[in-house]
Design a protein around this motif. Sequence first.
Motif, mmCIF file in Angstrom:
data_model
loop_
_atom_site.group_PDB
_atom_site.id
_atom_site.type_symbol
_atom_site.label_atom_id
_atom_site.label_comp_id
_atom_site.label_asym_id
_atom_site.label_seq_id
_atom_site.Cartn_x
_atom_site.Cartn_y
_atom_site.Cartn_z
ATOM 1 N N THR A 1 30.166 40.722 36.440
ATOM 2 C CA THR A 1 31.314 41.574 36.729
ATOM 3 C C THR A 1 31.060 43.174 36.275
ATOM 4 O O THR A 1 30.081 43.307 35.529
ATOM 5 C CB THR A 1 32.511 41.118 35.883
ATOM 6 O OG1 THR A 1 32.371 41.340 34.617
ATOM 7 C CG2 THR A 1 32.814 39.702 36.099
ATOM 8 N N TYR B 1 47.704 28.173 40.649
ATOM 9 C CA TYR B 1 48.607 29.012 40.368
ATOM 10 C C TYR B 1 50.110 28.468 40.369
ATOM 11 O O TYR B 1 51.026 29.037 39.588
ATOM 12 C CB TYR B 1 48.525 30.264 41.796
ATOM 13 C CG TYR B 1 47.304 31.125 41.567
ATOM 14 C CD1 TYR B 1 47.360 31.988 40.596
ATOM 15 C CD2 TYR B 1 46.157 30.772 42.250
ATOM 16 C CE1 TYR B 1 46.135 33.038 40.644
ATOM 17 C CE2 TYR B 1 45.060 31.726 42.233
ATOM 18 C CZ TYR B 1 45.108 32.951 41.326
ATOM 19 O OH TYR B 1 44.144 33.699 41.139
ATOM 20 N N ARG C 1 44.696 41.975 34.741
ATOM 21 C CA ARG C 1 43.992 41.218 33.701
ATOM 22 C C ARG C 1 43.742 41.898 32.540
ATOM 23 O O ARG C 1 43.930 41.402 31.397
ATOM 24 C CB ARG C 1 42.901 40.716 34.437
ATOM 25 C CG ARG C 1 41.841 39.848 33.763
ATOM 26 C CD ARG C 1 40.831 39.241 34.554
ATOM 27 N NE ARG C 1 39.923 38.208 33.787
ATOM 28 C CZ ARG C 1 38.957 38.762 33.079
ATOM 29 N NH1 ARG C 1 38.443 39.927 32.884
ATOM 30 N NH2 ARG C 1 38.192 37.612 32.750
ATOM 31 N N GLN D 1 49.681 35.163 34.049
ATOM 32 C CA GLN D 1 48.997 35.933 35.097
ATOM 33 C C GLN D 1 49.712 36.074 36.239
ATOM 34 O O GLN D 1 50.312 35.522 36.531
ATOM 35 C CB GLN D 1 47.758 34.997 35.447
ATOM 36 C CG GLN D 1 46.819 35.669 36.405
ATOM 37 C CD GLN D 1 45.528 34.797 36.638
ATOM 38 O OE1 GLN D 1 45.372 33.599 36.163
ATOM 39 N NE2 GLN D 1 44.545 35.147 37.632
ATOM 40 N N SER E 1 41.750 30.516 36.994
ATOM 41 C CA SER E 1 40.440 30.504 37.175
ATOM 42 C C SER E 1 39.771 31.985 36.289
ATOM 43 O O SER E 1 38.708 31.763 35.761
ATOM 44 C CB SER E 1 39.887 30.255 38.527
ATOM 45 O OG SER E 1 40.218 31.359 39.360
ATOM 46 N N SER E 2 40.164 33.141 36.612
ATOM 47 C CA SER E 2 39.622 34.362 36.216
ATOM 48 C C SER E 2 39.896 34.555 34.801
ATOM 49 O O SER E 2 39.118 35.331 34.176
ATOM 50 C CB SER E 2 40.483 35.569 36.859
ATOM 51 O OG SER E 2 41.586 35.643 36.336
ATOM 52 N N PHE E 3 40.189 33.641 34.096
ATOM 53 C CA PHE E 3 40.460 33.902 32.454
ATOM 54 C C PHE E 3 39.812 32.615 31.894
ATOM 55 O O PHE E 3 39.870 32.539 30.518
ATOM 56 C CB PHE E 3 41.976 33.683 31.869
ATOM 57 C CG PHE E 3 42.648 35.134 32.203
ATOM 58 C CD1 PHE E 3 42.925 35.890 31.286
ATOM 59 C CD2 PHE E 3 43.220 35.249 33.494
ATOM 60 C CE1 PHE E 3 43.261 37.305 31.557
ATOM 61 C CE2 PHE E 3 44.120 36.522 33.724
ATOM 62 C CZ PHE E 3 43.938 37.363 32.614
ATOM 63 N N TRP E 4 38.965 31.668 32.847
ATOM 64 C CA TRP E 4 38.411 30.616 32.223
ATOM 65 C C TRP E 4 36.910 30.975 31.654
ATOM 66 O O TRP E 4 36.070 30.301 30.815
ATOM 67 C CB TRP E 4 38.000 29.438 33.279
ATOM 68 C CG TRP E 4 39.079 28.765 33.359
ATOM 69 C CD1 TRP E 4 40.517 29.052 33.987
ATOM 70 C CD2 TRP E 4 39.208 27.130 33.499
ATOM 71 N NE1 TRP E 4 41.178 27.983 34.131
ATOM 72 C CE2 TRP E 4 40.388 26.833 33.876
ATOM 73 C CE3 TRP E 4 38.391 26.170 33.080
ATOM 74 C CZ2 TRP E 4 40.956 25.462 33.883
ATOM 75 C CZ3 TRP E 4 38.634 25.015 32.951
ATOM 76 C CH2 TRP E 4 39.936 24.754 33.338
ATOM 77 N N GLU E 5 36.633 32.337 31.959
ATOM 78 C CA GLU E 5 35.063 32.893 31.716
ATOM 79 C C GLU E 5 35.094 34.353 31.437
ATOM 80 O O GLU E 5 36.058 34.931 32.001
ATOM 81 C CB GLU E 5 34.221 32.245 32.784
ATOM 82 C CG GLU E 5 34.590 32.866 34.086
ATOM 83 C CD GLU E 5 33.447 32.081 35.074
ATOM 84 O OE1 GLU E 5 32.398 32.291 34.991
ATOM 85 O OE2 GLU E 5 33.873 31.151 36.110
ATOM 86 N N LYS F 1 27.316 31.778 37.721
ATOM 87 C CA LYS F 1 27.959 32.230 39.127
ATOM 88 C C LYS F 1 27.209 32.336 40.310
ATOM 89 O O LYS F 1 27.630 32.769 41.418
ATOM 90 C CB LYS F 1 28.623 33.623 38.680
ATOM 91 C CG LYS F 1 29.197 33.549 37.346
ATOM 92 C CD LYS F 1 30.694 32.995 37.585
ATOM 93 C CE LYS F 1 31.741 34.063 38.346
ATOM 94 N NZ LYS F 1 33.180 33.343 38.607
ATOM 95 N N SER G 1 39.614 47.091 41.648
ATOM 96 C CA SER G 1 39.770 45.599 42.163
ATOM 97 C C SER G 1 41.234 45.396 42.541
ATOM 98 O O SER G 1 41.480 44.333 42.634
ATOM 99 C CB SER G 1 39.086 44.651 41.254
ATOM 100 O OG SER G 1 39.734 44.960 39.921
#
Length: 642
Positions: free
Chosen positions: A77, A474, A499, A494, A518-522, A231, A154
């Motif tokens: 990212t 979601y 974020r 979320q 998902s975007s907070f899992w990693e 990824k 983004s």
Amino acid sequence: MTAAAGAALFEDDAALAAALPGYRPRAGQAEMATAVARAMDAGGRLVVEAGTGTGKTLAYLLPALASRRKVIVSTATRYLQTQLAEKDVPLAQTVLGRSVHTAVLKGRSNYLCLHRLDLAETSGDLYLAPRLRKVREWAGRTRTGDIGEFGDPSDGDALWPRITSTTDNCLGTDCPLYDQCWVLHARREAQAADLVIANHYLLFADMTVREAGFGEVLPGADAIVLDEAHKLPDIAGRFFGQAVSSRQLRDLVRDGRAEIEALGGDMPDLADSFNTLGECEGGFTEALGQGALTEGWREIASPERVAARDALLEAIHTLESTLEPATERSEGLKSIARRAEDLRTRLATVVAEDGERVSWIERRGSSWIWHSTPLDVATPFARAVESTPSAWIFTSATLSVKDELGYFCSRLGLADVETRILPSPFDYEQNALLYSPQRMPAPSAPNFDDAAVEEIVALINAAEGGAFVLCTSYRAVRRYGEALVNAGFDPLVQGQAPRASLLADFRADSNAILVATSSFWEGVDVRGHGLRLVIIDKLPFASPADPVLAARFEAMKAEGQNPFMDYQLPQAVIMLKQGVGRLIRDAEDRGVLAICDPRLFTARYGSVIRASLPPMAITRNRSAACAFVDELAPSTIETSRS
């Protein structure tokens, strides 16, 4: 100093101890640095899983910077690019005692295009005018043109596409402001730098243009380090495929009309062709309908949609023919003609299926993207690696399944590689507890959410907050967020804020609760007492209804493979390990990991998942889990101190 000498700093660690207060030697970090140095010196290939706390970033940076070779570090990212450039690389330079010319390179959509800013300012858009004035003021101050300095590229803001370029609309050397191009400036900086910090999206964009014979985006390098490598397989599918979007077609029509008007408006046939394309794009959008949709074309190809598709193909073909004699009028029309040709070619590609690719459409509201995705990304990726005479180092905290790296390597076609699995140095057995509720209904049962809410509320009450609730959908985020509000909590959910803002608010309050997907899992690092409870609702299996996965599973079955055991399960394990990795981020961290999905113990594959997780103590008893996390609650700690 050589790469090996950089690795040796972990053996004679005086420089590390001086630069890092509280530094502790870690055997895994030293082993990884030695393997990285060996791969760089030999031009080899290395795959390393480095568990949380290993210190993998310095383990590859010190050998890389000490080698005095040209190195590209690619990460997942833009945020991680910034962290590398502003925190990790300066630290490595302090340890080495010398500076290294470093450049951060992003995709072109991250840089202001001065030509398109000019066009936007003359468009008469009253809504954007005040913000365009602020952009113009910033443009006079920036030294990089990176719009991340001005805002978040983004966040879906309609401003960004108007003031940045794409490969479709860039005029290249024909641009009147070519010498002031920020993309060109960034690439020149990268060419001159010893260390280039890129991201995986840019890396794959570079691979695809090289494959097509169109030059390159990234400079040549002696070594390429791919951090957050887990990824890569999913990103590869996007870039080795093709896509056409409604936005690209609408932008083409808008820019074409504007160019005709700028030239005096005396080309009625060409104007009619642009109008027809706009009408046909609108007709195809209308035929798709409204709302969210992710489906294979074969499944949704009704007669009405097929007719609308054919009209769209005919309209862009006609436009391309009409444009050809008009290109002598201006450089702008030449650029638009190239875009029309490219979009016509890509549209013809995405509508076709040949058994090796799947054609599918992603629709959100009144916008859509039509994709053609290869079922096999291993072959083109392996070909790209073979054609690049560099050392390749792949690393992440989560690459293995049951202590094996075969799944990751096979998905990318990696052969003849050295592999290492380095466990986390953290004491999970003492500091973490895995809780799996004893009597949870099946995830598909109608009462699963109610049972999950009961567990979530009980655990958060015991912990007094300091919790991540990580969901696989979601819908679950909304459901659990509402349930926590009804239970008297004030969770961060979320979708309520960007974020970065949610994470900042969470870190600022040691009793905060975050409900996210998902975007907070990693890629989220919250150290210390502020995060003492991580709750995961379900095992993160990818949906077989996904059109790409459905086609891939068909192909796997035809080859005698088991799609679940050979694909879905390993992928879920790696994703779950990412979520689990949010809990223990430091040697002093303690907490409870709760996984509400009963399949962790009831399914025959549950043992594979458990064997892939860090070695934590396990309980099926809610009281034991609440007691563990209650000891970490602020009120309990305060009482024990007094």
